[in-house]
Design an enzyme around this catalytic site. Structure first.
Site, PDB file in Angstrom:
ATOM      1  CG  ASP A 323      -2.119   0.900   1.085  1.00 42.45           C
ATOM      2  OD1 ASP A 323      -2.156   1.699   0.143  1.00 42.45           O
ATOM      3  OD2 ASP A 323      -3.026   0.839   1.937  1.00 42.45           O
ATOM      4  CD  GLU A 519      -6.147   6.245   3.134  1.00 38.60           C
ATOM      5  OE1 GLU A 519      -5.117   6.009   3.768  1.00 38.60           O
ATOM      6  OE2 GLU A 519      -6.171   6.248   1.885  1.00 38.60           O
TER       7      GLU A 519
HETATM    8  C1  BGC Z   1      -4.967   3.369   0.797  1.00 36.53           C
HETATM    9  C2  BGC Z   1      -5.316   2.276  -0.181  1.00 36.53           C
HETATM   10  C3  BGC Z   1      -5.344   2.820  -1.595  1.00 36.53           C
HETATM   11  C4  BGC Z   1      -4.013   3.479  -1.886  1.00 36.53           C
HETATM   12  C5  BGC Z   1      -3.896   4.014  -3.301  1.00 36.53           C
HETATM   13  C6  BGC Z   1      -3.756   4.171   0.369  1.00 36.53           C
HETATM   14  O1  BGC Z   1      -3.595   5.305   1.157  1.00 36.53           O
HETATM   15  O2  BGC Z   1      -4.718   2.794   2.070  1.00 36.53           O
HETATM   16  O3  BGC Z   1      -6.547   1.707   0.165  1.00 36.53           O
HETATM   17  O4  BGC Z   1      -5.605   1.787  -2.482  1.00 36.53           O
HETATM   18  O5  BGC Z   1      -3.827   4.549  -0.975  1.00 36.53           O
HETATM   19  O6  BGC Z   1      -4.625   5.166  -3.493  1.00 36.53           O
END
Ligand code: BGC
Length: 629
Positions: A323, A519
């Site tokens: 990630d 998030e």
């Molecule tokens: C998130 C992921 C996401 C990735 C790409 C990260 O901050 O945790 O869920 O797929 O960013 O955008």
């Protein structure tokens, strides 16, 4: 003294010279790596050849650098020179949420993605890139795309065929812009609704998450006809994010996101792993490693979970992608972190910022035998296997624009998804459904009544979402009500609930809820209504005999103290672009069929709620699967 000064300068200068020479020799010898000759018609280009033979053939021509390049997933904004796509042979490019082309339209995306894709195909070996985005509720970076309800709403519908169709339609909108990879579905199972990613999940029930996850993966993989290349789904986040504990985040800005999941072998088997096992059997090709820690180890460094369990025991043959900056969350230098993650089993590394040091570090680690070449070969084989299986090498990938009919069909589907996601929590007087046959006036209030940005939630055009009604082709809930109720009903609207108190009406509807968040920025010590919405409801109560409250929210809100004063309550989750779907059910076009995909806590002391059991042993306000019909 003077002399000493002079000597010190000399010494430092000499040291710098030596370092530069070492660096130069290192790069020079590396650049001497022999580039295997490529025949005119290599076997790997022949679509009739079995996939594993194609991979073996292709890998026999690859340099170490080209292999490492395949392991890089690069954020498009960090690509300073388009030619780097070719020079470094990147495996994939992503647009992080909100990272858009200059012209943010379907056409703008198609042109941008096409440019990256054709550059990759023009490279020495012509290995096509994957292009990935977070289409977690539709192709939601693009204004005008269909915005489906966020996953929590789909979880409330409990309907697999609906989820299949939603994923398929999302895949169609992606492929129309040349995008071949989505970082969805989310298989996290939140135990603590204070977590800012609660709405990205279908449910806290592993059985439901497994069922809907499989439907999603199959739907997305069937977005294009059988003969053309697929759009890849990604099962994320591996593993146990829903079990992270409050106040354990490794980020100073968050409370629980990127936190610690206690390493519990029983729960690992019975809960966390279950939906992943299901989607792997259903053929998911990519799995994203979470940003949480398993005890004291960051997931990207967890060899037992990544390699022993997922790859060896469950037989996952696709590739593991890390990630956003996840690898560099592992303690130690970037060099050490990359070694640890790749040795643990990460196959492709998401690189939001700078890809050159990654390539340089991994190359050195291989040359110094700190990463066995067999591990690199395994990672590359996995990545290429997915690309061959998808048919990426065998189609030219000229994306066809989405037709108006397709878009209309997807919006109709999204409206149906909204209808099925609504949950009726309370209506003892039978206020719902409303009737439109006689002339009535209904008063509407609340921050989410006429605000498409709010009802769409985050991961919409921007990472943290947007505010207001400027998204083209979308309908707010108020606009939906006006359209569905017909000419007999007059809707008076005041966001703050300010009306003439001398002339009360029978019914008022408060459409209230959360501001968008994504998030850890959505971690919230006390998820509840804002003061502004509380005041709007109180105002409405003064001018309406009975009120219906509609909650537009990414998670259960703490409403225990207020709910007794409300006559009817509906949870609309984050419905997306089709506000009319809410109006349809309020007006009885379709009955309420949704149920809570996770328990609704009565107070904070009940959190976390693990498998329906509250922390303090008291009953939640509503249990999982509650929903009046
Ligand atoms: C998130 C992921 C996401 C990735 C790409 C990260 O901050 O945790 O869920 O797929 O960013 O955008």
């Amino acid at each position: 003294m003077k002399k000493l000064h002079f000597n010190a300068h000399l010494l430092i200068g000499g040291l710098i010279m030596v370092l530069l020479i070492i660096l130069f020799l290192d790069m020079y010898f590396f650049s001497l790596e022999k580039m295997p000759a490529l025949p005119d018609n290599p076997l790997y280009k022949n679509s009739q050849t079995p996939v594993e033979d194609r991979i073996t053939d292709l890998m026999s021509y690859m340099t170490l650098d080209e292999k490492i390049g395949q392991m890089a997933l690069v954020e498009k904004g960090s690509v300073s020179d388009l030619e780097d796509v070719n020079t470094y042979a990147f495996g994939a490019i992503l647009s992080g949420s909100g990272s858009k082309p200059e012209k943010n339209t379907f056409e703008g995306w198609r042109m941008m993605v096409q440019e990256f894709t054709s550059t990759s195909r023009a490279s020495r070996l012509g290995i096509p890139i994957l292009y990935g985005v977070d289409a977690i509720h539709g192709h939601s970076n693009v204004p005008g795309a269909t915005l489906f309800p966020h996953s929590i709403g789909l979880g409330a519908s409990g309907n697999e065929s609906l989820v299949y169709e939603v994923a398929q339609a999302t895949g169609k909108e992606l492929i129309a812009t040349g995008i071949t990879w989505s970082y969805s579905p989310t298989l996290d199972m939140p135990e603590d609704i204070r977590w800012g990613r609660t709405y990205e999940s279908f449910s806290d029930d592993p059985v439901l998450v497994g069922r809907l996850g499989v439907a999603y993966v199959q739907g997305m993989h069937s977005a294009t006809g059988q003969d053309s290349s697929k759009v890849l789904a990604t099962a994320k986040h591996y593993l146990g994010l829903g079990g992270m504990q409050w106040n354990t985040s490794s980020s100073k800005d968050y409370f629980i996101d990127q936190g610690v999941t206690p390493p519990d072998e029983t729960k690992l088997r019975t809960t966390y792993l279950a939906p992943f096992t299901e989607v792997i059997s259903a053929g998911v090709h990519t799995v994203m490693v979470g940003l949480n820690s398993w005890g004291s180890t960051k997931l990207a460094a967890e060899r037992y979970l990544l390699t022993d369990l997922l790859k060896s025991e469950l037989g996952f043959e696709g590739f593991l992608v890390s990630d956003w900056y996840g690898v560099y969350e592992i303690p130690g230098s970037d060099y050490r972190a990359a070694i640890t993650a790749i040795r643990a089993g990460v196959d492709m590394v998401m690189l939001p910022f700078d890809y050159k040091p990654f390539i340089y570090n991994v190359r050195n680690a291989v040359l110094r035998k700190e990463i066995p070449i067999e591990r690199i070969d395994d990672a590359v084989r996995r990545i290429l296997r997915v690309k061959f299986t998808m048919g990426l090498f065998d189609t030219m990938q000229i994306p066809q624009p989405l037709s108006d009919e397709d878009l209309f069909e997807h919006k109709t589907l999204a409206r149906q998804a909204v209808r099925e996601s609504l949950v009726l929590l309370k209506d003892p007087q039978g206020l719902l459904p409303l009737h439109s046959n006689s002339s009535t006036t209904i008063r509407i209030t609340g921050s989410a009544a006429d605000n498409i940005g709010r009802q769409a939630g985050a991961w919409t055009i921007e990472w943290q979402g947007v505010d207001g009604n400027w998204i083209p082709g979308a309908t707010s809930i108020l606009q939906g009500l006006r359209g569905v109720a017909g000419p007999n009903v007059t809707f008076e609207y005041s966001q703050s609930g300010t009306y003439d108190e001398t002339s009360p009406v029978d019914i008022g509807i408060a459409i209230v809820g959360e501001r968008p968040y994504a998030e850890g920025w959505g971690d919230n010590t006390n998820p509840s209504l804002s003061d502004e919405d509380v005041r709007a409801i109180a105002n409405l109560q003064k001018v309406c005999k009975r009120i219906i409250v509609i909650l537009v929210t990414g998670r259960p809100l703490l409403i225990t103290d207020a709910i007794d004063d409300w006559d009817a309550v509906v949870v609309a989750w984050l419905p997306g672009s089709e506000g009319a779907g809410v109006a349809d059910v309020l007006y009885g076009v379709q009955p309420f069929t949704g149920s809570l995909p996770l328990p609704w806590p009565a107070h904070i002391g009940q959190l976390p709620i693990v498998d329906g059991k509250t922390k303090d042993g008291t009953s939640p306000l509503f249990p999982r699967y509650f929903g009046l019909r």
